[in-house]
Design an enzyme around this catalytic site. Structure first.
Site, mmCIF file in Angstrom:
data_model
loop_
_atom_site.group_PDB
_atom_site.id
_atom_site.type_symbol
_atom_site.label_atom_id
_atom_site.label_comp_id
_atom_site.label_asym_id
_atom_site.label_seq_id
_atom_site.Cartn_x
_atom_site.Cartn_y
_atom_site.Cartn_z
ATOM 1 N N ASP A 151 -53.238 -19.865 -8.882
ATOM 2 C CA ASP A 151 -54.445 -20.685 -8.927
ATOM 3 C C ASP A 151 -55.447 -20.199 -7.871
ATOM 4 O O ASP A 151 -55.157 -20.202 -6.674
ATOM 5 C CB ASP A 151 -54.027 -22.142 -8.655
ATOM 6 C CG ASP A 151 -55.128 -23.132 -8.955
ATOM 7 O OD1 ASP A 151 -56.244 -22.710 -9.282
ATOM 8 O OD2 ASP A 151 -54.855 -24.353 -8.849
ATOM 9 N N GLY A 185 -61.541 -20.014 -15.916
ATOM 10 C CA GLY A 185 -62.362 -19.284 -16.884
ATOM 11 C C GLY A 185 -63.476 -18.476 -16.237
ATOM 12 O O GLY A 185 -64.474 -18.168 -16.874
ATOM 13 N N ASP A 206 -60.825 -28.156 -14.678
ATOM 14 C CA ASP A 206 -59.671 -29.055 -14.844
ATOM 15 C C ASP A 206 -59.927 -30.110 -15.910
ATOM 16 O O ASP A 206 -61.006 -30.702 -15.961
ATOM 17 C CB ASP A 206 -59.385 -29.788 -13.529
ATOM 18 C CG ASP A 206 -58.791 -28.856 -12.502
ATOM 19 O OD1 ASP A 206 -58.858 -27.626 -12.696
ATOM 20 O OD2 ASP A 206 -58.273 -29.362 -11.499
HETATM 21 C C1 GLA Z 1 -56.640 -26.736 -9.474
HETATM 22 C C2 GLA Z 1 -56.010 -26.478 -10.835
HETATM 23 C C3 GLA Z 1 -55.195 -27.672 -11.271
HETATM 24 C C4 GLA Z 1 -54.133 -27.973 -10.227
HETATM 25 C C5 GLA Z 1 -54.790 -28.186 -8.873
HETATM 26 C C6 GLA Z 1 -53.753 -28.301 -7.760
HETATM 27 O O1 GLA Z 1 -57.608 -27.747 -9.528
HETATM 28 O O2 GLA Z 1 -56.991 -26.172 -11.793
HETATM 29 O O3 GLA Z 1 -54.583 -27.420 -12.526
HETATM 30 O O4 GLA Z 1 -53.226 -26.913 -10.188
HETATM 31 O O5 GLA Z 1 -55.636 -27.088 -8.535
HETATM 32 O O6 GLA Z 1 -54.326 -28.378 -6.516
#
Ligand code: GLA
Length: 400
Positions: A151, A185, A206
């Protein structure tokens, strides 16, 4: 004894080796169909611990969801502790022995996933893998991880480079791990993640627990259809059905109505999206279990041809949309969605002729959720606001 190999015998062997390399699946052969499982984030946020992961594994098996294909249990952000004197990343006190946790999940016949970031910190401020990529990949492999969600969070720079470093590090461990890229993305991730070995990549921000967010994530995917296929999938984010949002201890039911939940699952099936449940599985109600377990809907999501649906028709801008996904048996999955706030029921029911899409000759249509045959090609559909009909259409299609 001298072994003499004729050059003519070697040539086909060499050619075979080259073909083998070329025939490698983009992404990974670990995900010939969209990955399925459970992830801790949408329900627990940082309020997680090893017991909640064990509970999720237990419930996946006990509810029958594991048997339907939901077989990855993924620990999202907030499991990390500090690095020891050797730089080795440790779990925090809520997790303790990660190898024991992985062994437990494996003992249930499931796979286990973990989470890190190419930046110095994760999105919740825990330690990321920057500068420690190989060491962390080795640690995850030693614990027995089968999946890594990577991430972006605090990472600044060229995403391709950062995601390649970790993909290469994981490859070097020798342990097969399904790689999931999460950079929201950015930087056209769909154009390069598969070649690095990622099985899935987030295509959006998200998903929040709301109709608007689900709609914007899901219905924006048509232009990305060409990038998905066996081994490599667009990921518009996890499912928002069931009890969610337990960050502060108390979960709450999804904010989607039942009608909207059918739309959500139908769309994710058409999109060949990874299916990650983000719910408290100890509180699974029958409705949620049923929509997650529906065999024909899952068969559409998991269809081995792996072609993602495209939007093929729209009426009145966004109000009515028709999405179509070719399936491996020559039939088509078709979703008709009413995104407007007005019911298309009773006298306002929606008339739609499948010939509009280019279907010709004899056509048969099944309403997949209702297990009913519909009159074809002229459909008269009752679709409430935010609702949909998911169909399997048999017939010849001459695209227009
Ligand atoms: C980002 C990701 C989420 C999740 C959070 C965790 O926002 O897109 O899916 O993994 O981090 O902190």
């Amino acid at each position: 004894m001298r072994i003499f190999v004729k050059p003519l015998l070697v040539l086909p062997l060499l050619l075979n080796a080259i073909t083998f390399v070329n025939a490698q699946v983009p992404g990974t052969s670990l995900a010939m169909t969209p990955p399925m499982g459970w992830n801790s984030w949408n329900v627990w946020g940082c309020n997680i611990d090893a017991q909640k992961i064990r509970d999720a594994a237990d419930r996946l098996v006990a509810t029958g969801l594991a048997a339907k294909g939901y077989n990855y249990v993924v620990i999202d952000d907030c499991w990390q502790g500090e690095r020891d004197a050797q730089g080795e990343l440790q779990p925090n006190a809520k997790f303790g022995d990660m190898k024991a946790l992985a062994d437990y999940v494996h003992s249930k016949g499931l796979k286990i996933g973990i989470y890190s970031s190419p930046g110095p910190r994760t999105c919740q401020g825990y330690l990321g893998s920057q500068g420690y990529e190989q060491q962390d990949a080795d640690t995850f492999a030693r614990w027995g991880m089968d999946f890594l969600k990577y991430d972006k969070c605090s990472y600044k720079g060229d995403d391709y480079t950062a995601y390649k470093i970790m993909a290469d590090a994981v490859k070097k461990t020798g342990r097969p791990m399904l790689l999931s890229a999460c950079n929201y993305g950015k930087q056209k991730v769909w154009q390069w993640a598969a070649e690095l070995g990622y099985a899935m990549w987030r295509t959006t921000g998200d998903i929040e627990n709301s109709w608007e967010q689900m709609k914007s994530n899901g219905f924006s995917q048509s232009k990305l259809a060409e990038y998905a296929g066996p081994g490599h999938w667009n990921d518009p984010d996890m499912l928002i059905v069931g009890h969610l949002e337990g960050r502060n201890g108390r979960t709450r039911p999804t904010k989607l109505t039942q009608v909207e939940q059918y739309t959500h699952i139908s769309l994710w099936a058409l999109l060949a999206s990874p299916l990650f449940i983000g719910a408290d599985l100890t509180k699974l109600d029958q409705f949620t279990l049923d929509i997650l377990s529906h065999d024909e809907v899952l068969a559409i999501n998991q269809d081995p041809l792996g072609q993602q649906a495209r939007r093929v028709y729209q009426i009145r801008r966004d109000d009515i949309q028709v999405w179509l996904r070719p399936l491996s048996d020559g039939t088509y999955a078709v979703g008709i969605f009413n995104l407007s706030d007005e019911d298309r029921t009773g006298p306002d029911s929606l008339e739609f002729n499948l010939k509009t899409l280019g279907f010709q000759g004899d056509i048969t249509v099944r309403d997949v959720w209702k297990n009913q045959t519909l009159n074809a090609p002229k459909l008269r559909l009752q679709i409430p606001a935010h609702g949909s009909v998911l169909m399997r259409v048999t017939g010849t299609l001459q695209p227009k």
